[in-house]
Design a protein around this motif. Structure first.
Motif, PDB file in Angstrom:
ATOM      1  N   GLU A  64       0.828  -1.201   0.000  1.00  0.00           N
ATOM      2  CA  GLU A  64       0.000   0.000   0.000  1.00  0.00           C
ATOM      3  C   GLU A  64       0.868   1.259   0.000  1.00  0.00           C
ATOM      4  O   GLU A  64       0.571   2.241  -0.695  1.00  0.00           O
ATOM      5  N   GLU A  65       1.945   1.218   0.767  1.00  0.00           N
ATOM      6  CA  GLU A  65       2.810   2.389   0.883  1.00  0.00           C
ATOM      7  C   GLU A  65       3.445   2.753  -0.454  1.00  0.00           C
ATOM      8  O   GLU A  65       3.490   3.926  -0.837  1.00  0.00           O
ATOM      9  N   GLU A  66       3.917   1.743  -1.177  1.00  0.00           N
ATOM     10  CA  GLU A  66       4.542   2.000  -2.474  1.00  0.00           C
ATOM     11  C   GLU A  66       3.513   2.520  -3.474  1.00  0.00           C
ATOM     12  O   GLU A  66       3.795   3.441  -4.248  1.00  0.00           O
ATOM     13  N   ALA A  67       2.303   1.949  -3.464  1.00  0.00           N
ATOM     14  CA  ALA A  67       1.266   2.415  -4.386  1.00  0.00           C
ATOM     15  C   ALA A  67       0.919   3.880  -4.120  1.00  0.00           C
ATOM     16  O   ALA A  67       0.798   4.689  -5.053  1.00  0.00           O
ATOM     17  N   LYS A  68       0.769   4.248  -2.848  1.00  0.00           N
ATOM     18  CA  LYS A  68       0.434   5.633  -2.518  1.00  0.00           C
ATOM     19  C   LYS A  68       1.549   6.583  -2.942  1.00  0.00           C
ATOM     20  O   LYS A  68       1.294   7.700  -3.398  1.00  0.00           O
ATOM     21  N   ARG A  69       2.784   6.130  -2.796  1.00  0.00           N
ATOM     22  CA  ARG A  69       3.903   6.976  -3.206  1.00  0.00           C
ATOM     23  C   ARG A  69       3.934   7.135  -4.722  1.00  0.00           C
ATOM     24  O   ARG A  69       4.100   8.246  -5.239  1.00  0.00           O
ATOM     25  N   SER A 126       2.866  11.005  -8.457  1.00  0.00           N
ATOM     26  CA  SER A 126       3.234  11.548  -9.780  1.00  0.00           C
ATOM     27  C   SER A 126       1.998  12.053 -10.511  1.00  0.00           C
ATOM     28  O   SER A 126       2.000  13.148 -11.088  1.00  0.00           O
ATOM     29  N   GLN A 127       0.927  11.272 -10.500  1.00  0.00           N
ATOM     30  CA  GLN A 127      -0.314  11.703 -11.144  1.00  0.00           C
ATOM     31  C   GLN A 127      -0.903  12.908 -10.410  1.00  0.00           C
ATOM     32  O   GLN A 127      -1.422  13.836 -11.047  1.00  0.00           O
ATOM     33  N   GLN A 128      -0.837  12.913  -9.102  1.00  0.00           N
ATOM     34  CA  GLN A 128      -1.339  14.056  -8.342  1.00  0.00           C
ATOM     35  C   GLN A 128      -0.581  15.332  -8.719  1.00  0.00           C
ATOM     36  O   GLN A 128      -1.183  16.400  -8.889  1.00  0.00           O
ATOM     37  N   GLN A 129       0.724  15.227  -8.866  1.00  0.00           N
ATOM     38  CA  GLN A 129       1.516  16.390  -9.268  1.00  0.00           C
ATOM     39  C   GLN A 129       1.171  16.827 -10.690  1.00  0.00           C
ATOM     40  O   GLN A 129       1.182  18.024 -11.008  1.00  0.00           O
ATOM     41  N   ASP A 182       5.771  13.239   0.474  1.00  0.00           N
ATOM     42  CA  ASP A 182       4.726  13.956   1.188  1.00  0.00           C
ATOM     43  C   ASP A 182       4.136  15.056   0.304  1.00  0.00           C
ATOM     44  O   ASP A 182       4.749  16.101   0.100  1.00  0.00           O
ATOM     45  N   MET A 183       2.925  14.820  -0.207  1.00  0.00           N
ATOM     46  CA  MET A 183       2.270  15.820  -1.052  1.00  0.00           C
ATOM     47  C   MET A 183       1.863  17.059  -0.266  1.00  0.00           C
ATOM     48  O   MET A 183       1.629  18.112  -0.857  1.00  0.00           O
ATOM     49  N   GLU A 184       1.766  16.949   1.046  1.00  0.00           N
ATOM     50  CA  GLU A 184       1.385  18.110   1.847  1.00  0.00           C
ATOM     51  C   GLU A 184       2.399  19.240   1.711  1.00  0.00           C
ATOM     52  O   GLU A 184       2.073  20.409   1.947  1.00  0.00           O
ATOM     53  N   GLN A 185       3.624  18.877   1.333  1.00  0.00           N
ATOM     54  CA  GLN A 185       4.653  19.883   1.118  1.00  0.00           C
ATOM     55  C   GLN A 185       4.578  20.504  -0.271  1.00  0.00           C
ATOM     56  O   GLN A 185       5.311  21.453  -0.580  1.00  0.00           O
ATOM     57  N   VAL A 186       3.690  19.968  -1.114  1.00  0.00           N
ATOM     58  CA  VAL A 186       3.634  20.372  -2.526  1.00  0.00           C
ATOM     59  C   VAL A 186       2.386  21.192  -2.838  1.00  0.00           C
ATOM     60  O   VAL A 186       2.454  22.190  -3.548  1.00  0.00           O
ATOM     61  N   TRP A 187       1.241  20.782  -2.301  1.00  0.00           N
ATOM     62  CA  TRP A 187      -0.002  21.466  -2.640  1.00  0.00           C
ATOM     63  C   TRP A 187      -0.580  22.207  -1.442  1.00  0.00           C
ATOM     64  O   TRP A 187      -0.200  21.987  -0.292  1.00  0.00           O
ATOM     65  N   THR A 188      -1.498  23.117  -1.746  1.00  0.00           N
ATOM     66  CA  THR A 188      -2.226  23.816  -0.692  1.00  0.00           C
ATOM     67  C   THR A 188      -3.479  23.011  -0.344  1.00  0.00           C
ATOM     68  O   THR A 188      -3.908  22.147  -1.140  1.00  0.00           O
ATOM     69  N   PRO A 189      -4.095  23.258   0.793  1.00  0.00           N
ATOM     70  CA  PRO A 189      -5.345  22.550   1.115  1.00  0.00           C
ATOM     71  C   PRO A 189      -6.424  22.724   0.045  1.00  0.00           C
ATOM     72  O   PRO A 189      -7.160  21.777  -0.258  1.00  0.00           O
ATOM     73  N   TYR A 190      -6.504  23.924  -0.531  1.00  0.00           N
ATOM     74  CA  TYR A 190      -7.503  24.158  -1.584  1.00  0.00           C
ATOM     75  C   TYR A 190      -7.193  23.313  -2.818  1.00  0.00           C
ATOM     76  O   TYR A 190      -8.083  22.676  -3.389  1.00  0.00           O
TER      77      TYR A 190
END
Length: 336
Positions: free
Chosen positions: A237-242, A246-249, A268-276
């Motif tokens: 699960e951890e590898e899949a989420k990581r 790429s698609q999220q970015q 950690d995507m929290e360092q990349v995107w804003t909550p909005y």
């Protein structure tokens, strides 16, 4: 629902591949094409039904802009899997040109070519103007363009003939992310592919519209639905989420108006995107399935129960090519 009295299971339906020919950060379109061919060859071996590539323009991370050329390249390197467009954005082209291109492909690789059609520009409005060479052309003419295109494939004589193209039996699909193409494909008795991989909230209403408006035709006697699904599968699960970051970015770059090459995964995507931004992407990717074989199978079973689809076409925007192959291999294992 389509009126069936039995609930479908995953073994009852077909699975296919949607490839955006991703250009990874630090690589080239040539690398993307080699990866696409390798994936198509593996998909053929693993029993996937069809392999579609999509028309996008002015996108640094997508190499399949010359869609029919890419289809020919993939068809030449495979033997049995169906190849097609998911899709050709018809308002970008003269109908005669598309008839000739796909008539050429069908003549070279008989019985293996699909023509999936959409009415969006496949890019931003400035690029659409550059493609269409006029400010007055929009997707509103799509039904007329479609009628013209289908006429080029018919046996009936025309003043202008599509050579090759005339008289060839090339399956035409309509693609959509709203109700417009659902209604049109139903009325014409054509198979329908819905972009649930990026328009999840409209999936069930569009499928109902298609089935409610379906009229049997010489091409299709009963409704046939294919739904798009984003899947990122891995052995943990951890590898899949990581890998899924790429698609999220990629979606993040689109909503910021600065499309990029496909980026490597982050911890950690929290360092990349804003909550909005996170909330917007969560809505767009609501139907995305991320996890191990067991997780993916359970989610696919639920999605099938919700949609009663006849086929699922899987998109996997994964940076590492080997990991991408493994994701599709896991889906093949679920297919049985």
């Amino acid at each position: 629902m389509s009126g069936t009295t039995e609930t479908k299971i995953l073994h009852d339906i077909k699975f296919s591949v949607l490839d955006l020919a991703p250009v990874n950060e630090g690589s080239t379109p040539a690398d993307a094409f080699r990866n696409s061919l390798d994936l198509a060859q593996h998909a053929e071996k693993w029993g996937f039904n069809r392999y579609w590539v999509a028309e996008h323009h002015n996108m640094p991370g997508i190499a399949s802009s010359a869609t029919s050329v890419v289809i020919g390249y993939l068809a030449a390197g495979t033997k049995t899997i169906r190849l097609g467009s998911g899709g050709i954005m018809l308002p970008n082209h003269a109908s005669l040109v598309i008839a000739e291109q796909f008539g050429t492909l069908e003549s070279m690789y008989p019985g293996r070519i699909d023509l999936g059609l959409g009415r969006a520009p496949g890019s931003d409005q400035n690029t659409a103007r550059a493609l269409r060479r006029t400010l007055g052309t929009t997707g509103d003419e799509f039904p007329q363009q479609l009628e013209e295109l289908r006429a080029y494939f018919s046996e009936n004589s025309r003043f202008v003939k599509a050579v090759p193209g005339q008289g060839l039996n090339i399956p035409i699909w309509l693609l959509g992310s709203s109700g417009f193409s659902a209604r049109l494909s139903g009325r014409l008795g054509l198979p329908f592919a819905f972009a649930s991989h990026f328009a999840p909230n409209y999936t069930l209403p569009a499928l109902k519209t298609y089935r409610d408006h379906f009229t049997p035709s010489e091409h299709l006697q009963t409704p046939y639905v294919m739904v798009g699904v984003n899947v990122v599968a891995a052995d943990t699960e951890e590898e899949a989420k990581r890998l899924a970051t790429s698609q999220q970015q990629q979606f993040l770059s689109l909503i910021r108006g600065t499309p990029t090459q496909l980026k490597p995964p982050v911890d950690d995507m929290e360092q990349v995107w804003t909550p909005y931004e996170k909330s917007i992407i969560a809505e767009k990717l609501d139907s995305t399935i991320v996890g191990t074989k067991e997780t993916v199978k359970a989610r696919l079973e639920q999605f099938l129960a919700d949609t009663d689809a006849d086929e699922m076409i899987i998109n996997s925007q994964i940076f590492d090519h080997k990991a991408r192959l493994r994701s599709y291999e896991i889906i093949a294992e679920i297919m049985g």
